[in-house]
Every structure is written in structure tokens, then in C-alpha cells.
Motif scaffolding. Structure first.
Motif, PDB file in Angstrom:
ATOM      1  N   PRO A 183       0.985  -1.216   0.138  1.00  8.55           N
ATOM      2  CA  PRO A 183      -0.157   0.016  -0.006  1.00  8.55           C
ATOM      3  C   PRO A 183       0.919   1.143   0.153  1.00  8.55           C
ATOM      4  N   GLN A 184       0.408   2.164  -0.784  1.00  3.21           N
ATOM      5  CA  GLN A 184       1.257   3.416  -0.876  1.00  3.21           C
ATOM      6  C   GLN A 184       0.178   4.631  -0.704  1.00  3.21           C
ATOM      7  N   VAL A 185       0.779   5.941  -0.053  1.00  3.23           N
ATOM      8  CA  VAL A 185       0.449   7.025  -0.113  1.00  3.23           C
ATOM      9  C   VAL A 185       0.091   7.496  -1.608  1.00  3.23           C
ATOM     10  N   PHE A 186      -0.909   8.042  -1.710  1.00  4.99           N
ATOM     11  CA  PHE A 186      -1.476   8.602  -3.143  1.00  4.99           C
ATOM     12  C   PHE A 186      -1.862  10.125  -3.136  1.00  4.99           C
ATOM     13  N   MET A 187      -1.529  10.855  -3.885  1.00 10.85           N
ATOM     14  CA  MET A 187      -1.921  12.430  -4.245  1.00 10.85           C
ATOM     15  C   MET A 187      -3.036  12.505  -5.262  1.00 10.85           C
ATOM     16  N   MET A 188      -3.807  13.396  -5.097  1.00  8.10           N
ATOM     17  CA  MET A 188      -4.945  13.486  -5.898  1.00  8.10           C
ATOM     18  C   MET A 188      -5.477  14.986  -6.175  1.00  8.10           C
ATOM     19  N   ASP A 189      -5.800  15.488  -7.159  1.00 12.23           N
ATOM     20  CA  ASP A 189      -6.390  16.918  -7.441  1.00 12.23           C
ATOM     21  C   ASP A 189      -7.299  16.746  -8.637  1.00 12.23           C
ATOM     22  N   ASP A 190      -8.028  17.715  -8.752  1.00  9.61           N
ATOM     23  CA  ASP A 190      -8.891  18.179  -9.485  1.00  9.61           C
ATOM     24  C   ASP A 190      -9.797  16.624 -10.087  1.00  9.61           C
ATOM     25  N   LEU A 191     -10.429  16.075  -9.100  1.00  9.31           N
ATOM     26  CA  LEU A 191     -11.377  14.956  -9.349  1.00  9.31           C
ATOM     27  C   LEU A 191     -12.792  15.508 -10.078  1.00  9.31           C
ATOM     28  N   GLN A 192     -13.025  15.278 -11.273  1.00  5.55           N
ATOM     29  CA  GLN A 192     -14.091  15.888 -12.061  1.00  5.55           C
ATOM     30  C   GLN A 192     -15.325  14.820 -12.080  1.00  5.55           C
ATOM     31  N   LEU A 193     -16.197  15.398 -11.373  1.00  6.87           N
ATOM     32  CA  LEU A 193     -17.554  14.538 -11.299  1.00  6.87           C
ATOM     33  C   LEU A 193     -18.708  15.371 -11.969  1.00  6.87           C
ATOM     34  N   GLU A 194     -19.935  14.684 -11.971  1.00  5.91           N
ATOM     35  CA  GLU A 194     -20.785  15.122 -12.215  1.00  5.91           C
ATOM     36  C   GLU A 194     -22.363  14.725 -11.672  1.00  5.91           C
ATOM     37  N   TRP A 195     -23.108  15.567 -11.305  1.00  3.71           N
ATOM     38  CA  TRP A 195     -24.382  14.953 -10.736  1.00  3.71           C
ATOM     39  C   TRP A 195     -25.154  14.078 -11.619  1.00  3.71           C
ATOM     40  N   TRP A 196     -25.523  12.891 -11.016  1.00  3.88           N
ATOM     41  CA  TRP A 196     -26.168  11.831 -11.787  1.00  3.88           C
ATOM     42  C   TRP A 196     -27.660  12.405 -12.037  1.00  3.88           C
ATOM     43  N   ASN A 197     -28.207  12.685 -10.783  1.00  3.19           N
ATOM     44  CA  ASN A 197     -29.639  13.104 -10.967  1.00  3.19           C
ATOM     45  C   ASN A 197     -29.655  14.689 -11.163  1.00  3.19           C
ATOM     46  N   SER A 198     -30.203  15.079 -12.449  1.00  7.64           N
ATOM     47  CA  SER A 198     -30.172  16.310 -12.791  1.00  7.64           C
ATOM     48  C   SER A 198     -31.512  16.994 -12.644  1.00  7.64           C
ATOM     49  N   SER A 199     -32.211  16.456 -11.898  1.00 15.25           N
ATOM     50  CA  SER A 199     -33.890  16.968 -11.775  1.00 15.25           C
ATOM     51  C   SER A 199     -33.680  18.427 -10.848  1.00 15.25           C
ATOM     52  N   CYS A 200     -34.817  19.126 -10.958  1.00 15.03           N
ATOM     53  CA  CYS A 200     -34.786  20.303 -10.064  1.00 15.03           C
ATOM     54  C   CYS A 200     -34.826  19.904  -8.649  1.00 15.03           C
TER      55      CYS A 200
END
Length: 210
Positions: A183-200
Motif C-alpha cells: 500500500p502506498q500514499v497517493f496524491m490527488m487533485d481536480d477530481l472531475q465529477l457530475e451529478w447523476w440526478n439532474s432533476s430540479c
């Protein structure tokens, strides 16, 4: 925000939070406080200014980091202990699809200074109401380079497969050495997501809660 609340794509940059103060040469690491942008983070997720680790941030100034060992040394935040190791997701709200998302991409790097590559094991989860828990909906394995001697390091963009764009209640990332599986330490940046339920209704629910 729109008249229908929060909808569409969004990016987790970890730049809109403040880090600990720098004093006496101590590393200004701050644990992610749940929830952050409506999502919950497992024990071990922290963020810190990029100058305190070898990978320049994609967006300044902070980079997220996951500590697979020693997470118990960090202050606990609500529901962090209920998440899988390395998981980000809806957590206690997993059954509410307003908090489900599609995962598009992210930038990653491993704390490896030698020549052995790093393997990211990425899993997507979706809440199954019939059994009352999350089940695996997507899996992907990605090999990214180490950064020899931590000189001229660069985060590697990882594009998630289409299976990660089908409405997830959680995404899990774990990093290990390529051959030994340590197991290793990892770095992360700019995780790009999108809301699945786009209802009002879903957008208004999100904007009304953390």
C-alpha cells in the motif's frame, strides 16, 4: 447554482478550504471535514499546500492526499469511519440518488521515489436498495509512473471508463507498488465529477444541504 439548485459537472479541487498554519517546521496537514461538497471522505484523506509534497497541484494551492496507514492518527470526522478505505461518496446518504454522481477523471501521483511503478485500483459503487448496501458497479486498474528521487514530479491524468458514468454512490481509490502490492500514499487533485440526478428537486436538495 441555478434556479434549480446545483446541477451538472463539478470539480473537487480542495482549494476552497484552509490548511493548518505552518509553525515550527510542522507539516500543515488538514483532514478533510465531512461533508465536503456534499460528499463524505474515508479516514486518511487530508489536504495540504503542494509545496509540502513533490507533486505540483493542477489547481493551486492544495493537493489531496490519502494515507492508507496511520489514518487513526488523524482527527475523526462524521461518518469517515463508515466509508471503505480510500472511498469518497454519498456515505450515510448513499440511498438518496440526489447525491449520486458520474466520475469522469482525476489527477493522481504516488509517493514512490524509486523506479517501481504505482498501480491504482479504482472501484465504483452503487447503492442497491434491495440489499440495503453499496455494490461494485465499475472497476478499473491504472498503472502510473513513480517519480525517481522526487524530482520534476507531475500528477498523471486518469480518465475513468464509461462504467463510472452510470450513477455512483461512491468511488474508491487504493494505490500499491506494481510488483509487491505494498500500500502506498497517493496524491490527488481536480477530481472531475457530475451529478447523476439532474432533476430540479435533486438540485434544490443539494443546494440546501452541505
Amino acid at each position: 447554482p441555478t434556479p434549480c439548485g446545483e446541477n451538472g459537472k463539478f470539480t473537487l479541487t480542495f482549494d476552497d478550504v484552509s490548511t493548518g498554519s505552518e509553525r515550527d517546521g510542522l507539516l500543515p496537514v488538514s483532514g478533510v471535514s465531512n461533508p465536503y461538497h456534499h460528499l463524505f471522505y474515508a479516514n486518511g484523506f487530508v489536504y495540504l499546500p503542494d509545496k509540502w509534497q513533490p507533486y505540483p497541484a493542477i489547481s493551486q494551492p492544495n493537493v489531496a492526499m490519502f494515507l492508507p496507514i496511520g489514518a487513526s492518527l488523524l482527527p475523526n470526522t462524521p461518518f469517515a469511519g463508515t466509508m471503505l478505505k480510500g472511498e469518497i461518496g454519498a456515505g450515510p446518504r448513499a440511498s438518496v440518488d440526489a447525491y449520486w454522481f458520474n466520475a469522469h477523471s482525476g489527477y493522481f501521483g504516488c509517493a514512490l521515489s524509486g523506479i517501481s511503478n504505482c498501480v491504482l485500483s479504482i472501484s465504483g459503487y452503487r447503492y442497491d436498495a434491495s440489499i440495503g448496501q453499496e455494490v461494485v458497479a465499475a472497476q478499473q486498474s491504472v498503472t502510473i509512473p513513480a517519480c525517481p528521487l522526487f524530482i520534476n514530479c507531475h500528477l498523471t491524468q486518469v480518465n475513468f471508463s464509461d462504467d463510472f458514468k452510470t450513477g455512483l454512490s461512491g468511488i474508491q481509490v487504493n494505490a500499491v507498488t506494481e510488483k509487491l502490492g505494498i500500500p502506498q500514499v497517493f496524491m490527488m487533485d481536480d477530481l472531475q465529477l457530475e451529478w447523476w440526478n439532474s432533476s430540479c428537486a435533486a438540485g434544490i436538495l443539494r443546494i440546501g444541504h452541505r
